[in-house]
Motif scaffolding. Structure first.
Motif, PDB file in Angstrom:
ATOM      1  N   PRO A  17      33.858  52.314  33.482  1.00 22.11           N
ATOM      2  CA  PRO A  17      33.946  52.892  34.817  1.00 22.11           C
ATOM      3  C   PRO A  17      32.955  52.249  35.792  1.00 22.11           C
ATOM      4  O   PRO A  17      31.840  51.865  35.414  1.00 22.11           O
ATOM      5  N   CYS A  51      36.277  54.402  42.892  1.00 25.82           N
ATOM      6  CA  CYS A  51      37.269  54.776  41.889  1.00 25.82           C
ATOM      7  C   CYS A  51      38.507  55.358  42.562  1.00 25.82           C
ATOM      8  O   CYS A  51      38.398  56.053  43.582  1.00 25.82           O
ATOM      9  N   GLY A  94      36.678  48.943  34.845  1.00 21.10           N
ATOM     10  CA  GLY A  94      37.551  49.962  34.264  1.00 21.10           C
ATOM     11  C   GLY A  94      38.690  49.401  33.441  1.00 21.10           C
ATOM     12  O   GLY A  94      38.470  48.704  32.457  1.00 21.10           O
ATOM     13  N   ASN A 100      39.504  50.474  40.381  1.00 19.82           N
ATOM     14  CA  ASN A 100      38.125  50.745  39.992  1.00 19.82           C
ATOM     15  C   ASN A 100      37.322  49.483  40.266  1.00 19.82           C
ATOM     16  O   ASN A 100      37.726  48.392  39.849  1.00 19.82           O
TER      17      ASN A 100
END
Length: 220
Positions: A17, A51, A94, A100
């Motif tokens: 992430p 994100c 990601g 992302n």
């Protein structure tokens, strides 16, 4: 000190992430092979995470030709033009099909004015990056890549040396504390309220003794 090989960050580094990758990119190197063969290298001192799940992300509403890279393979550069004036450089993180990425907000360059790349637009301009670099894999073969923190910068990029704060320059999702920067650097685009700019750049001596020693010609 002898020149050291600027080995790139591995693909698995980016397959996480954005909010995990962003602070870990602080102290890492941004490198570009110039047309004349010279290597331009700087230390990343400020980053922001984005994100698909939050409204400030370019991929929040839909996938389009202009943001398609952000939905693609982690470890590629996503470069976009903002307000028709400045380019911004991101690295995709990601997983595929989920927008992302990490915006590279500021870089410190040894031997250059401390504000030469103190902001996304200035960074892109100094490194000569534009939409033509969108989709490039962050690898020496592409001429643009990211390398791990030099050992001398590991302590500076540790928890005590990093400031985490809200993102700036966005109209939505401002409550997310997804911006990070190195406290000791004077090359940060904007400091958090109450955090005074250091009188002397705590990274200057480290930059002068480390970044200039990297040689990208031997990188895989």
């Amino acid at each position: 000190m002898n020149a050291r090989e600027a080995v790139p960050l591995p693909p698995r580094f980016f397959a996480r992430p954005a909010e995990v990758v962003a602070p870990e990119l602080l102290g890492c190197l941004l490198l570009k092979r110039q047309p004349d063969g010279a290597l331009l290298a700087g230390v990343i001192v400020e980053t922001e995470a984005y994100c698909q799940s939050e409204p400030a992300c370019h991929g929040h509403r839909r996938r389009s030709p202009s943001n398609d890279t952000l939905f693609g393979e982690p470890g590629r550069f996503y470069v976009y033009l903002t307000y028709g004036v400045n380019h911004c450089v991101n690295v995709v993180t990601g997983r595929r099909d989920w927008a992302n990425g990490v915006l590279l907000r500021a870089v410190a360059l040894p031997g250059e004015p401390e504000r030469a790349a103190a902001g996304p637009g200035l960074l892109a301009r100094r490194f000569g990056l534009d939409r033509g670099h969108d989709g490039l894999l962050a690898a020496p073969a592409s001429g643009l890549w990211l390398a791990p923190r030099p050992p001398e910068l590991v302590a500076e990029a540790g928890e005590a040396g990093v400031v985490q704060t809200q993102r700036i320059g966005v109209s939505q999702g401002q409550e997310l504390p997804w911006r990070w920067y190195l406290r000791a650097s004077r090359s940060v685009s904007r400091r958090a309220r109450g955090d005074r700019t250091p009188r002397l750049d705590g990274l200057a001596a480290v930059l002068a003794s480390t970044v200039g020693t990297f040689d990208g010609s031997r990188a895989p």
